[in-house]
Scaffold this active site. Structure first.
Site, PDB file in Angstrom:
ATOM      1  N   SER A 159       4.303   0.966   1.460  1.00 23.83           N
ATOM      2  CA  SER A 159       3.781   0.001   0.533  1.00 23.83           C
ATOM      3  C   SER A 159       4.583  -0.805  -0.125  1.00 23.83           C
ATOM      4  O   SER A 159       5.717  -0.292  -0.752  1.00 23.83           O
ATOM      5  CB  SER A 159       2.605   0.752  -0.343  1.00 23.83           C
ATOM      6  OG  SER A 159       2.045  -0.135  -1.176  1.00 23.83           O
ATOM      7  N   ASP A 160       4.382  -2.270  -0.340  1.00 28.16           N
ATOM      8  CA  ASP A 160       4.970  -2.911  -1.271  1.00 28.16           C
ATOM      9  C   ASP A 160       4.680  -2.598  -2.415  1.00 28.16           C
ATOM     10  O   ASP A 160       3.459  -2.149  -2.842  1.00 28.16           O
ATOM     11  CB  ASP A 160       4.460  -4.427  -0.845  1.00 28.16           C
ATOM     12  CG  ASP A 160       5.366  -5.495  -1.684  1.00 28.16           C
ATOM     13  OD1 ASP A 160       6.714  -5.185  -1.923  1.00 28.16           O
ATOM     14  OD2 ASP A 160       4.696  -6.621  -2.032  1.00 28.16           O
ATOM     15  N   LYS A 161       5.306  -2.991  -3.523  1.00 30.56           N
ATOM     16  CA  LYS A 161       5.018  -2.732  -4.863  1.00 30.56           C
ATOM     17  C   LYS A 161       4.297  -3.646  -5.355  1.00 30.56           C
ATOM     18  O   LYS A 161       3.253  -3.620  -5.928  1.00 30.56           O
ATOM     19  CB  LYS A 161       6.452  -2.494  -5.674  1.00 30.56           C
ATOM     20  CG  LYS A 161       6.291  -2.113  -7.110  1.00 30.56           C
ATOM     21  CD  LYS A 161       7.413  -2.088  -7.854  1.00 30.56           C
ATOM     22  CE  LYS A 161       7.953  -3.616  -8.142  1.00 30.56           C
ATOM     23  NZ  LYS A 161       7.331  -4.265  -9.347  1.00 30.56           N
TER      24      LYS A 161
END
Length: 877
Positions: A171-173
């Site tokens: 996941s991207d932040k």
């Protein structure tokens, strides 16, 4: 001049980046974040001005490189597609071989050639489960509809089921795990050093949230948090802090439509995220924006060298709306006496005179830069008191603790001159996790799904958010992130715990530079156990996806920026954000979250597991029907018996069994425990030994019962309509009972909820009506060569066919290890994650982000159970 750019679409970092015109010494392949003297196409200018020299256009720009990589990335087939293709080929080969043998054997035994060919063709139609593609498509389509109602838009049908076997979610932040809206979290003032101040609510919504406080009276126990109002004694000192935060600010927050300027077509908020967070915090504290009451005389913007912003403003009415500011303006600051050196005639510089119009300087910036110019601090009464060296050390200590928790810390000060400033306090801000992310990550980890963070942000911020979201640490120690009850308050955590955290982070985090240093063939093994990847660029994200896939993982990648597009397309399941995501990311993804809610992924994973579970149940039913039809024809041919069923009856069985009853098994509701089941491996067969055992045993019983009825009716050696009708009705009834028990691979027929699947009830009801019409409706009797049966015959057939129910009960009660191929509990569901394990001391220590445990101890039980969910203390960062 002071050029600041927002490069979040390329790097994922939501802080503005300062640019310089000076030359830099960098490596041969520098990261985007390191290129401080380059301006990239597609990024946004947030402040300053500058003149740039174009050095690349088109495909040579960073956006162009992403587009080139995107076009070269190929998507893999989903695990379900691969297994369905393999199953279809095997069934076609085996069925063709069996039917060819039956036809050849019948011809050698002297049966009429035309009859033999007709039966062989009808068996070919019945044996091959042509309903399988329909069932899979319908099941996936219904799953897509259910997910669309939950704000998840699926662009490719196989992506729904692929999530069920996802072993890693990368996941991207920014914008995915977090709100992408800076939020003020904590305050520290020297006026009340033992009182912890924090805010509830997240994002830029002024109406949700308030300022709260709790007092550390004993050094170990906090009082219950309470709201801070204008009547509190602490409000005088806090008011000075919020006035500085608002006056030394260039952002604009429009809290309602009525406040919007006529003709305004942009968003409600404008300005840098940090300054927006300061304005929202002031509104939550009950301090309205004071800028309309002031005239700005001078402004010195924030620079990377000075690390602070200065504003000089005077009140229009001549009086400040804050008591502390009035006292600072009225305070007489006489210049020091002139001193003559014995060796020199030079004079000590005289400070500038205090303004007579009541104007003050308001300064905000890095704590070290602001604190060095302060000589006083704001007391509880608003008066300025002498700032000692001990005070400075305490402020810097608290600042470091806040920064260690991933907060961005700003110091505020004010005064009549820049060399005689009064320290107002510290304010810590963060881009907070989205609501529900903590629960979602915990459920995924308990279900055996590994969640990793891939971000362009710094290591400290990445590790802090990873802990907050539950990616690091024990999944049972994470807490629910409840925006209504969250109080981000400071504690007296020791530096020893912080050192443990730094040591801990080194083993679970890798930077983009470290990834570049790892040879490609060693990358899959080198990233095992790593949960946080920071300072990465688009090429790193795609390399990580490929490395995980090479390791045998099914990877789901989430993202919202252009920098995520290549990884989204290369992953097994690409998931883009609908609200804040770019069009490039949405185009490359397989699924789009319309509400940007990470928790939707948890629901999608369960949906995918349920779909595969139902497809297996469908196959168990279809294969038992096919095996029974082929076995019955083979045995009758081998024993020299006439064909028990004619061609029309075989085709009718194929229609009503491959049709509605079989399709309705694809929408059977699944158990809640499926979410806590470990993901299946991509190479796991869709037809398992347990499934074959159920299908073969059911088919054997159906063949035995059908041939028994046929043998009993075949008295004179000639096949009559009654003989085939009794056989035909027995086979159909056995199959309908078999369809009912195939609804679950582990629960007996009396444990199933009869009404839980309305589609199955309607399908079976329709099949029964159709079968009765074939037997009792005269026109259809001529077509299918049947005759009406008596009520005694029907009762006999029903009782005989119901033995399928008892066979299934026997299998599931006494041979469950042979016939149960459902999902098994995850081995991680009751164990700690070794990669996320931290020391017991670190979990017990308190920090800026860990006040829930103290509040739970101080709250009465009723309030504790109602207001917030009790969980283990989060780990100090």
């Amino acid at each position: 001049v002071e050029l600041m750019l927002d490069e979040s679409s390329l790097t994922g970092e939501n802080h503005p980046v300062a640019k310089t015109g000076e030359g830099l010494t960098l490596s041969a392949a520098p990261l985007i974040t390191q290129q401080r003297n380059m301006v990239f196409a597609g990024t946004l200018v947030t402040a300053g001005r500058g003149r740039v020299l174009v050095v690349a256009v088109g495909k040579h720009t960073e956006f162009g490189k992403v587009a080139s990589e995107l076009s070269s990335v190929t998507s893999r087939k989903s695990p379900l597609q691969v297994k369905i293709d393999e199953l279809g080929q095997r069934l076609a080969y085996l069925s063709s071989l069996a039917i060819g043998i039956i036809a050849l054997l019948g011809w050698l035994l002297g049966r009429p050639f035309l009859e033999t060919v007709t039966v062989a063709v009808s068996l070919a139609v019945a044996a091959i489960p042509e309903g399988l593609p329909i069932c899979v498509t319908v099941t996936l389509a219904l799953g897509v509809l259910r997910m669309a109602r939950a704000n998840a838009i699926v662009k490719k049908l196989p992506a729904v089921e692929s999530l069920g076997c996802a072993t890693v979610i990368a996941s991207d932040k920014t914008g995915t795990l977090t709100q992408n809206e800076m939020t003020a979290r904590s305050i520290f003032t020297l006026a009340f050093p033992n009182t912890r101040f924090g805010f509830t609510g997240v994002g830029y919504d002024i109406g949700k949230g308030e300022l709260v406080q709790a007092t550390d009276e004993t050094g170990a126990t906090f009082t219950r948090p309470q709201q801070v109002t204008t009547e509190n004694k602490e409000f005088v000192a806090l008011s000075a802090l919020f006035h500085v935060a608002s006056l030394c600010n260039n952002a604009t927050v429009i809290s309602s439509v009525c406040e919007a300027v006529e003709g305004h077509t942009g968003g409600n908020n404008s300005g840098q995220p940090t300054e927006l967070a300061l304005l929202v915090a002031s509104e939550k504290a009950g301090v309205p924006d004071p800028r309309p009451l002031y005239h700005r005389v001078q402004e010195v913007p924030f620079t990377s060298d000075r690390k602070r912003m200065e504003v000089r403003a005077r009140p229009v009415s001549g009086t400040h709306p804050c008591r502390a500011l009035n006292q600072a303006a009225d305070r007489e600051m006489s210049p020091p006496k002139k001193q003559q050196s014995r060796w020199s005639s030079s004079k000590v510089p005289t400070p500038p005179p205090v303004s007579s119009d009541g104007s003050l300087y308001f300064v905000k910036g890095m704590p070290e830069a602001v604190l060095g110019e302060c000589n006083y601090y704001c007391s509880p009464t608003g008066a300025s008191e002498k700032l000692t060296e001990d005070h400075r050390l305490e402020v810097l200590s608290q600042s470091r603790k806040m920064a260690a928790c991933g907060l961005r810390v700003l110091a505020m000060s004010y005064g009549p001159t820049l060399d005689k400033l009064t320290f107002a306090g510290l304010m810590g801000m963060e881009d907070p996790p989205r609501e529900g992310v903590v629960d979602s990550v915990r459920q995924l980890r308990q279900g055996g799904v590994k969640v990793v963070m891939v971000t362009g942000d710094s290591k400290e911020t990445a590790l802090a958010i990873a802990r907050r979201c539950g990616i690091l640490g024990n999944e049972y120690d994470t807490r629910d992130y409840d925006s209504d009850n969250e109080h981000m308050l400071i504690s007296n955590a020791t530096s020893e715990a912080d050192l443990e955290d730094v040591e801990f982070g080194a083993s679970v985090a890798l930077s983009g530079e470290e990834l570049d240093a790892i040879p490609p063939h060693n990358l899959p093994d080198s990233i095992c156990g790593v949960l946080v990847f920071y300072r990465v660029v688009p090429r790193h994200k795609l390399a990580l996806v490929r490395a995980l896939q090479h390791h045998g993982d099914i990877v789901a990648m989430t993202g919202d920026g252009v920098n995520d597009a290549t990884a989204l397309k290369g992953a097994d399941i690409g998931i883009a954000m609908g609200k804040g995501g770019t069009d490039v990311a949405k185009e490359a993804a397989d699924m789009v979250l319309a509400d940007d809610d990470f928790s939707t992924i948890t629901m999608a994973v369960a949906e995918g597991k349920g779909i595969f579970f139902n497809i297996r149940n469908f196959l168990a039913f279809q294969l038992s029907t096919s095996f029974a039809a082929l076995s019955m024809a083979s045995i009758a041919t081998a024993l020299g018996m006439p064909s028990p069923l004619n061609a029309m009856q075989i085709l009718w069985i194929n229609i009503i069994m491959d049709g509605p009853p079989a399709q309705s098994l694809g929408v059977e509701p699944v158990d809640d425990k499926i979410l806590n089941a470990k993901p299946r491996k991509a190479d796991d067969p869709i037809v398992t030994r347990a499934l074959l055992f159920r299908a073969v045993s059911s088919a054997a019983l159906i063949v035995f019962l059908t041939l028994k009825v046929f043998k009993n009716e075949l008295d004179d050696g000639h096949v009559t309509r009654r003989d085939t009708t009794m056989t035909f009705m027995t086979f159909v009834n056995c199959d309908l009972f078999n369809a009912y028990v195939c609804r679950s691979s582990e629960r007996c027929f009396y444990e199933l909820n009869f009404f839980s699947n309305p589609a199955f009830i309607w399908a079976v009801g329709g099949s029964i009506i159709g079968q009765l019409l074939v037997v009792y409706f005269p026109p259809l009797q001529e077509t299918f060569q049947t005759e009406a049966l008596s009520s005694n015959d029907m009762i006999y057939i029903i009782l005989l066919s119901s033995s399928v129910l008892w066979l299934d009960t026997l299998r599931k009660k006494f041979f469950s290890n042979l016939c149960n191929d459902s999902f098994v509990p995850s081995p991680f569901a009751k164990k700690d994650d070794d990669n996320g394990k931290v020391s017991r001391k670190a979990r017990r220590s308190r920090s800026w982000l860990n006040f829930r445990g103290a509040m739970d101890r101080a709250m009465p039980k009723k309030t504790k159970n109602k207001g917030m969910r009790s969980r283990g203390n989060p780990v100090a960062v």
